[in-house]
Write a protein that holds these residues in place. Structure first.
Motif, PDB file in Angstrom:
ATOM      1  N   ASP A 240       0.838  -1.206   0.000  1.00  0.00           N
ATOM      2  CA  ASP A 240       0.000   0.000   0.000  1.00  0.00           C
ATOM      3  C   ASP A 240       0.873   1.256   0.000  1.00  0.00           C
ATOM      4  O   ASP A 240       2.014   1.232   0.453  1.00  0.00           O
ATOM      5  CB  ASP A 240      -0.899   0.016   1.239  1.00  0.00           C
ATOM      6  CG  ASP A 240      -1.994  -1.035   1.173  1.00  0.00           C
ATOM      7  OD1 ASP A 240      -2.089  -1.723   0.129  1.00  0.00           O
ATOM      8  OD2 ASP A 240      -2.749  -1.167   2.155  1.00  0.00           O
TER       9      ASP A 240
ATOM     10  N   ASP B  38       0.171   3.982   1.710  1.00  0.00           N
ATOM     11  CA  ASP B  38      -0.012   4.832   2.890  1.00  0.00           C
ATOM     12  C   ASP B  38       0.932   4.512   4.040  1.00  0.00           C
ATOM     13  O   ASP B  38       0.733   4.977   5.167  1.00  0.00           O
ATOM     14  CB  ASP B  38      -1.469   4.740   3.358  1.00  0.00           C
ATOM     15  CG  ASP B  38      -1.891   3.299   3.622  1.00  0.00           C
ATOM     16  OD1 ASP B  38      -1.015   2.418   3.653  1.00  0.00           O
ATOM     17  OD2 ASP B  38      -3.100   3.051   3.801  1.00  0.00           O
TER      18      ASP B  38
ATOM     19  N   ARG C  88      -1.847   5.034   9.241  1.00  0.00           N
ATOM     20  CA  ARG C  88      -1.762   5.669   7.933  1.00  0.00           C
ATOM     21  C   ARG C  88      -0.856   6.889   8.021  1.00  0.00           C
ATOM     22  O   ARG C  88      -0.971   7.664   8.958  1.00  0.00           O
ATOM     23  CB  ARG C  88      -3.154   6.129   7.527  1.00  0.00           C
ATOM     24  CG  ARG C  88      -3.580   5.550   6.225  1.00  0.00           C
ATOM     25  CD  ARG C  88      -4.934   6.044   5.836  1.00  0.00           C
ATOM     26  NE  ARG C  88      -5.321   5.349   4.614  1.00  0.00           N
ATOM     27  CZ  ARG C  88      -4.919   5.730   3.412  1.00  0.00           C
ATOM     28  NH1 ARG C  88      -4.186   6.803   3.260  1.00  0.00           N
ATOM     29  NH2 ARG C  88      -5.275   5.026   2.347  1.00  0.00           N
TER      30      ARG C  88
ATOM     31  N   GLN D  27       1.163   1.874   5.690  1.00  0.00           N
ATOM     32  CA  GLN D  27       0.637   0.932   6.683  1.00  0.00           C
ATOM     33  C   GLN D  27       1.383  -0.400   6.574  1.00  0.00           C
ATOM     34  O   GLN D  27       1.438  -1.151   7.527  1.00  0.00           O
ATOM     35  CB  GLN D  27      -0.870   0.724   6.494  1.00  0.00           C
ATOM     36  CG  GLN D  27      -1.668   1.962   6.870  1.00  0.00           C
ATOM     37  CD  GLN D  27      -3.113   1.633   7.179  1.00  0.00           C
ATOM     38  OE1 GLN D  27      -3.907   1.488   6.270  1.00  0.00           O
ATOM     39  NE2 GLN D  27      -3.442   1.510   8.450  1.00  0.00           N
TER      40      GLN D  27
HETATM   41 MG    MG Z   1      -4.387   1.667   4.327  1.00  0.00          MG
END
Ligand code: MG
Ligand code: UDP
Length: 318
Positions: free
Chosen positions: A107, A109, A212, A111
């Motif tokens: 991802d 972000d 995030r 994470q």
């Molecule tokens: Mg996420």
């Protein structure tokens, strides 16, 4: 990142596929966290990263940001969709573009912690084909969401026969398995489960889901429920078989009621006509409608596959 050209031919390439939908707040943070990690770890001695950002129809400037990154760094490539097609389409588009000896999907972000990547690559070097990321700590999430996720993965594990508890999209896939995934013709993919389904030698690593780095999650309770329904029905026909079983149960109840009515009649008792009629009609129509609904889900999926529309439409690419 710049690598001396004489060395490049001995170095392996690791593609990093990053689906992005409205991630303007985090793209720069993600890119610098990744390049810092790469240069600081022992990876830079043997591997060149190939970043493949797939802009899934963002309208917040994400496309321009990744285009700027690719102008700055020749190891950054990008694809922009003509509209939002969803994370699955973005991942599979990235897998098609990837040229690396292995591909990591993660991802944008942060994470999925970049710090886990050296471990993933070292496990791959030991000869494993798919390195599955498992969530040790699931991150901050609503209690109800956590419970729903657990139920979903328990069902998924039962259906598929693979232990999918705490699984995620953060994984490393060797070229041979990437080619296999690219050869699948279905559109309604569930990336998380397909890497288990295709088999090969796999290993797992655990990671803690981070906060995030900015922006917000794209999921809602409704979209997650739909996602669960679509993915469960991709891997099992049990609901279709259940239709037959519920039909049988309704039939047996009806037969029981019928026998009861005959016995009452013979015994000279009057049969309560109206309540038993209402009961029968409700049972039968409820059962039929519910089961039609299940059939409809599968028919809709067949129709989607039959239409054979492209899974995504590319607007720009480099
Ligand atoms: Mg996420
Ligand atoms: N994403 C995407 N298309 C979508 C939704 C999400 O490419 O339609 C990307 C998103 O940009 C992020 C990743 O998929 O990189 C995970 O999304 P998100 O963080 O919203 O999911 P969560 O972490 O909350 O499960």
């Amino acid at each position: 990142m710049v690598y001396p050209s004489a060395r490049i031919q001995y170095m392996k390439k690791i593609s990093i596929v990053v689906p992005c939908f409205n991630e303007a707040e985090v793209i720069e943070k993600y890119y610098s966290a990744m390049t810092d990690m790469w240069e600081r770890s022992d990876l830079s001695a043997s591997y060149i990263p190939e970043f493949i950002f797939v802009n899934d129809g963002s309208d917040d400037g994400t496309g321009e940001l990744i285009q700027a990154l690719s102008d700055r760094d020749k190891n950054v490539r990008y694809t922009s969709f003509s509209r939002n097609f969803g994370k699955e389409a973005a991942i599979f588009c990235g897998l098609k573009q990837a040229e690396g000896d292995a591909v990591i999907v993660m991802d944008a972000d942060l994470q999925h912690p970049p710090a886990a990547i050296p471990e993933m690559i070292h496990i791959w070097e030991e000869g494993f084909t798919i390195i599955e990321g498992k969530k040790r700590y699931r991150g901050r999430e609503k209690r109800s969401m956590g419970i729903m996720a657990r139920i979903f993965y328990a069902l998924m594990s039962r259906i598929t026969g693979f232990d999918m508890s705490d699984s995620s999209d953060f994984k490393l896939i060797d070229r041979i398995a990437v080619d296999t995934l690219n050869s699948l013709s279905e559109r309604a993919t569930f990336f998380r489960a397909l890497t288990y389904w295709i088999g090969y030698r796999s290993a797992t690593f655990t990671y803690d889901v981070a906060e995030r780095a900015g922006g917000k999650s794209k999921w809602t309770g409704r979209s997650l429920s739909w996602y669960a329904l679509v993915n469960l029905t991709s891997f099992t026909y049990a609901p279709l078989y259940l239709i037959g079983i519920t039909g049988l149960i309704i039939l047996l109840i009806g037969a029981g009621l019928g026998i009861d009515a005959v016995i009452s009649y013979i015994g000279g008792k009057s049969v309560g006509g109206y309540p038993s009629l209402v009961l029968l009609i409700t049972l039968a129509t409820g059962g039929i409608m519910f089961n039609l609904g299940i059939i409809a889900v599968y028919i809709a999926k067949m129709y989607t596959e039959l239409k054979n529309r492209p899974r995504y439409i590319i607007d720009r690419q480099k």
